[in-house]
Structure formats: structure tokens, C-alpha cells
Scaffold this active site. Structure first.
Site, short mmCIF file in Angstrom:
data_model
loop_
_atom_site.label_atom_id
_atom_site.label_comp_id
_atom_site.label_asym_id
_atom_site.label_seq_id
_atom_site.Cartn_x
_atom_site.Cartn_y
_atom_site.Cartn_z
CG PHE A 1 -16.23 -46.87 80.28
CD1 PHE A 1 -15.69 -48.08 79.89
CD2 PHE A 1 -15.97 -45.74 79.51
CE1 PHE A 1 -14.92 -48.17 78.75
CE2 PHE A 1 -15.20 -45.82 78.38
CZ PHE A 1 -14.67 -47.04 77.99
CE LYS B 1 18.89 -51.10 94.25
NZ LYS B 1 20.14 -51.00 95.03
CG ASP C 1 10.24 -78.54 94.84
OD1 ASP C 1 10.25 -79.78 95.02
OD2 ASP C 1 11.10 -77.95 94.17
CG ASP D 1 -13.98 -54.54 93.77
OD1 ASP D 1 -14.32 -54.26 92.61
OD2 ASP D 1 -12.95 -55.18 94.05
#
Length: 624
Positions: free
Chosen positions: A278, A328, A456, A124
Site C-alpha cells: 500500500f 511534444k 474507419d 505485478d
């Protein structure tokens, strides 16, 4: 390597550009961003016009991750009925963003943009991400401007970089509801863009002026989003419809010629630069696929042909491939044995079971395959006041996922406050629980990038360990990234912030509101919503009226009766109530942040600790 034919092609391209008398400065897109005045700028929720591009961004999940929004938040405005559908190349979609005016520095001033974080990956660069993944909705120059301490040539893999997505908001004199961020393409002209959105060319010019250059950002004024049918994905896309655009004006023709010539040059350069990338990306993806296959075979067993693998099974493994090295991976047989076949006797609450694996007790959460977001968020958090994820298991036969958490011995705060436990919590314990929860929220709000919103927070999602220390649990609704808009309202009645319920605004301040409700439960011992459907926070204004003596008396009448038998200062309770009231402000901007809340609750603990072993001092107001 650039061959001689390539040199010739490049030379012809540049000769063509000079023959058109085009100045380089004229064809560059806006690089520095769009100036704004913070005192006159009203932040808004708007959209960017984004094109699905393969191979990475042909589904709403990957695009949503890039912009830190959910699939549903893209699907509805884009008129996509199934958020899990595969998109076709160049399929247009509308992605919601939050636009605001941001001050860069005293010299540069302020520009308007949506603040998005991007985590750097191998290969990047600021320029590549700006032009490819964000499709020129920002520029690398602007990215450098808003990240003044970052050295572009020395960005670490995994480092979060702020990417400013160009946007704008209508002012009070403008009629449109939205100004959609649209990137001018080489094949575009103002007339064709106006036709696409069902508006006039002059409407676009009124907002953007007459100077539109290739890959520049235009703001398209709309009173509502177009509700056009989306194409159906297929192996062979249908041929394009015959052109129906209106006659092109002379200036637009010239712009198209210029655009096509620049597009030709860009294509040549991309062929040269992307070719090597690519094959490298292909090799990396092949290795990742082999890792997933190895993990899949570990779960399915080495016996070939134990049961058939369907496409959905492969997708389940691919979705959690990023988590394989951190947690795990349990086998289905282990969980079945741990819970005695998920017997009701092992049921803790909802779909969470208690199970013992290798002598250690765990909480095992059974869910349909919707755990990807929860796993993604749990990878980012690690704090003593958050319930720890130990591992997971997938059941490809039933498309189920099981999350294996640490077992928290003393159950939920709800069960202790609302009478399911015979022993009542002391005020000291309640204060410590409130502070623990605040510290957990402080961590996810301030120490994760992008910030995590739990969405929540409630007393049943706060668990107490053997030492009665609190841990925030259940990140099933959590959202990575805030200040977004959603049309899909989820949560628990009595805890939902007003701005989320009415407008779908997702921010850390909605967690602050829910935490304020929990504080009311801690003080009063009452449910967040009673049998008549009335919410606990509806009458908190009563505790801010009248003299100090009246406030204290009113509070004593409202408090949990079990607390009135203790000896402690009412000043400590009044302080907690003040925090709760500020958290429950209907205006999110007036609610405190978790840093302020932690500080205020710590002060309440200090007030409680002032009580000596001999009892209360005569000048202290008591709860007795």
C-alpha cells in the site's frame, strides 16, 4: 514483520479449519479451467459479473481498459446512463467478453475462455492480477497453462501476458441466451445468488452441478440481463437494505460457514501482505501526480494565478499523463499562430488545419476532449504506412484537445480517385497505394497487442505523401482489442462490414471488408456509395459469373476509364479484383488476413512488372 498476536490469530484460524474437517483440495477454486470440445463448441458473446473496486477500478474507463472494451459497451448492459460516472465500491456491472474453446496442447486438451492480454507493471504477479484485478475470474495456474513459454518469476515490466477469463456458452439443447461468469463469494450461497439474478437455485445447479466452492466460477443461465437500477455515488453510501433472501437450505448454511471461515483467514493474510504494498503504491502515485503537475505548470505558465484551474482541467491532464514523455506538448499560442487563429484558409478537411510551427508544416486536428483512446492507440504504433503523431496540446478553458500530425503533402486518395485532382493516378501508382495500405493494416492487426482495429478505413482516410506513398490516417474510431460487441455503431456508409452493422461485432475482419471497398474504388474510380444510396460492393458477384472472357469484358466495362488508356495486363487487374471479392465476403471467417492480402497484391505488382519496355507480349491480355 509478523508479530506474536498475528501468529496466534493464524494458529486459531488453522485449528478452526481442521476442526471443520475441511480438506484443502475441497476449498480450492477451479484452477485448470473448464474443459471443452472445439468441434462441439459454438463461440459466443457473453458477460462477466464484475465488481467495481477502489481505488483503481471505480470508473468504466479503467475497467474497460482492463477488459479491452469501451465504456459504452459496459454502460448499456449495466444500466448505467452516464459512462463517465464514478462508481461506488462493489457496484455490480456486466462486462462483455468473447468466449471460445481454445486448444492448449495435445496433453492438456482444450478449455473455454476469453483471451485477454495484460501488460505487466511493477509489483505485478500472475497470482495478484488473477485474484485482485480480474477478481478470481481466472487463476494463476490457468495463466501459466496458456503461457507455457513464460517463466512466472521472470516477467519483464511492459511484457504482455495472456489471461484466460473463464467463460462458457450455451449448447444447442440449453435455453438460456447467456451463461454469465460469476465468482462465488465467501458470503454467497446458491439460493442468494439465484435471488440476485431472478432465477431458481436448480437452474444454477443444472449448469454447474452441486459442488460450488469459494472463489470458483459459476455460470449463471440468463435469457436476458437483469435491468436493475444502479446505485447513485455519494460520499456516504446508504445503509444496506434488510435481508430478503429466501430460507437457506442446510447445505447452503454449511457452505456459508465454511466461506466465512476461509474469508477470515484470507483477510488476515491480506493485511500482512498488502500493508507494505500500500505504502509503495501510494508513493508511486504521488510521484506520478507530481509529474502531471509539473507538466501542467509548463503549459499554464509560471505566472501564478494566470487563470483558475477547475476539476475538469486537472482531469484532462491526468488522462494524458502517460503520453507526456513520448510526444511534444505544444502551447495553445503556438497552434493559434500556426493556423492564423484557425482561419478557414488553413482548413484541410473536417476539423484538420494546416499550420507551420518553427518552419515545419503540420496537420493540426481540433477535437473535443475525446482523444484519450486515440492517444493510447497511437502510442503503440510506429510504421511508415501510418500517419505519425508528433505531439498534442490541450486547451483547458474550452476542454479541447489538439493532435499535431506530420503533414502529408498530396492529400487523400479520395481526392485523387474521385475527380478533385486533374491528374489521374496510373495503375502502377494505384497498385503501390493498395499495397502500402495493406502493409499498414498488417502492422496494426498483427504487430500490436492487443490488436488494433482501425474501424474507419476509407479512401478519405488514406493520405499520399510527396512520393505518392500511402499512409493510413485518423485513428479516432480505432479500437484496441477485437472480437468484442458494441451497441454504438460508428463508421462511414458504404464501408461498414455487415456483421458490425447488424450485430456490433468488432474484429480485424471489419477492416478487411473496408479495405475491399477501397480496392473497388481504386479499380473502378467510383464512389463507395452513390447518390441513390447504393453501395459499390452490392454487385461484385457479377464479376465471378460466366467464362473468363466474360469476366474480363465485364471488368473492362466497369473500370475507371482513365486506366483503359494505359498499357498493362488485365491479369493484374483481375488479381486485384479477386482480392477485393474475397475481402468482401459476408462471412468474416472467409475473409483473408492482411498477410494473405499483402502477398496477393505483391503478386499483382509482379504481374504488372512483367511488361517489357517494348510493350506487351502477344500472349498478354491488355487493357486497351
Amino acid at each position: 514483520m509478523i508479530t506474536k498476536p498475528m501468529y496466534g490469530l493464524l494458529l486459531l484460524f488453522f485449528i478452526f479449519i481442521f476442526n471443520q474437517n475441511i480438506c484443502y483440495a475441497q476449498v480450492l477454486p477451479t484452477t485448470s479451467g473448464f474443459k471443452c470440445n472445439p468441434n462441439q463448441f459454438n463461440p459466443c458473446q457473453t458477460y462477466v459479473y464484475y465488481r467495481a473496486r477502489g481505488p483503481e477500478f471505480l470508473d468504466l474507463a479503467s475497467i474497460g481498459d482492463l477488459f479491452s472494451v469501451s465504456r459504452l459497451m459496459i454502460a448499456k448492459p449495466s444500466n448505467i446512463s452516464n459512462p463517465n460516472t464514478t462508481l461506488i465500491n462493489d457496484q455490480p456491472i456486466f462486462v462483455p467478453i468473447t468466449c471460445s474453446c481454445n486448444t492448449i496442447n495435445t496433453t492438456f486438451g482444450s478449455i473455454s475462455y476469453a483471451d485477454l492480454n495484460y501488460t505487466f507493471q511493477p509489483g505485478d504477479t500472475m497470482a495478484v492480477i488473477s485474484t485482485t484485478k480480474f477478481q478470481n475470474l481466472t487463476t494463476y495456474q490457468s495463466v501459466e497453462t496458456v503461457n507455457p513459454t513464460v517463466v512466472p518469476e521472470n516477467i519483464d515490466i511492459g511484457q504482455d501476458i495472456k489471461f484466460p477469463i473463464f467463460c462458457n456458452c450455451p449448447n444447442r439443447t440449453q435455453q438460456p441466451r447467456f451463461l454469465i461468469s460469476y465468482v462465488f463469494q465467501p458470503s454467497d450461497n446458491i439460493s442468494s445468488i439465484a435471488t440476485r439474478f431472478g432465477i431458481t437455485p436448480q437452474a444454477i445447479r443444472d449448469i454447474n452441478g452441486n459442488n460450488s466452492t469459494i472463489f470458483d466460477t459459476l455460470f449463471i443461465p440468463l435469457s436476458r440481463l437483469p435491468n436493475r437500477p444502479q446505485p447513485t455515488p455519494s460520499n456516504t453510501p446508504p445503509p444496506p437494505p434488510p435481508p430478503t433472501a429466501p430460507p437457506v437450505q442446510e447445505n447452503d448454511k454449511k457452505g456459508t460457514v465454511i466461506g466465512l471461515s476461509i474469508g477470515l483467514g484470507v483477510c488476515v493474510l491480506l493485511v500482512i501482505l498488502v500493508g507494505g504494498l500500500f505504502f509503495r503504491e501510494k508513493a508511486k502515485k504521488g510521484e506520478k501526480y507530481r509529474d502531471v503537475e509539473r507538466q501542467k505548470s509548463m503549459y499554464l505558465g509560471s505566472k501564478k494565478g494566470s487563470f483558475s484551474i477547475k476539476d475538469v482541467e486537472v482531469n484532462l491532464m491526468a488522462d494524458i499523463s502517460d503520453c507526456l514523455d513520448k510526444y511534444k506538448m505544444y502551447k495553445m499560442e503556438q497552434l493559434w499562430e500556426a493556423t492564423h487563429g484557425f482561419d478557414e484558409g488553413c482548413l484541410i478537411q473536417g476539423s484538420v488545419y494546416k499550420g507551420t510551427i518553427d518552419g515545419e508544416v503540420f496537420a493540426i486536428k481540433k477535437m473535443k476532449w475525446n482523444a484519450r483512446e486515440e492517444l493510447k492507440i497511437l502510442q503503440k504504433v510506429n510504421h511508415g504506412n501510418l500517419v505519425k503523431l508528433e505531439g498534442f496540446c490541450i486547451d483547458p478553458k474550452e476542454a479541447n484537445c489538439y493532435l499535431v500530425y506530420e503533414y502529408v503533402e498530396n492529400g487523400s486518395l479520395h481526392s485523387w480517385i474521385h475527380g478533385e485532382k486533374t491528374e489521374k493516378l496510373s495503375w502502377k501508382t494505384r497498385l503501390r497505394i493498395a499495397t502500402d495500405v495493406a502493409n499498414g493494416l498488417l502492422y496494426i492487426h498483427e504487430h500490436t497487442r492487443p490488436r488494433v482495429v482501425h474501424k474507419d478505413i476509407k479512401s478519405s482516410n488514406i493520405l499520399l505523401d510527396s512520393n505518392m506513398r500511402a499512409k493510413v490516417a485518423n485513428f479516432g474510431l480505432a479500437k484496441s482489442g477485437c472480437n468484442a460487441i458494441t451497441m454504438h455503431i460508428v463508421g462511414t456508409q458504404g464501408y461498414i462490414a455487415p456483421e458490425y452493422l447488424t450485430d456490433g461485432i468488432v474484429s480485424t475482419k471489419m477492416d478487411v471488408f473496408s479495405f475491399g471497398v477501397v480496392l473497388l474504388e481504386i479499380v473502378s474510380g467510383k464512389e463507395a456509395i452513390n447518390d441513390e444510396g447504393k453501395v459499390l460492393w452490392a454487385k461484385i458477384g457479377e464479376f465471378s459469373e460466366g467464362s473468363e472472357e466474360r469476366k474480363v469484358r465485364k471488368l473492362q466495362e466497369w473500370m475507371d476509364e482513365s486506366l483503359l488508356r494505359e498499357e498493362f495486363t488485365m491479369e493484374s487487374v483481375v488479381n486485384v479484383m479477386s482480392v477485393a471479392i474475397s475481402c468482401l465476403s459476408k462471412d468474416p471467417s472467409r475473409r483473408p488476413g492482411m498477410i494473405e492480402i499483402v502477398y496477393a497484391l505483391s503478386k499483382s505488382i509482379d504481374l504488372f512488372s512483367d511488361i517489357s519496355e517494348e510493350g506487351l507480349s502477344p500472349r498478354q491480355v491488355t487493357a486497351r
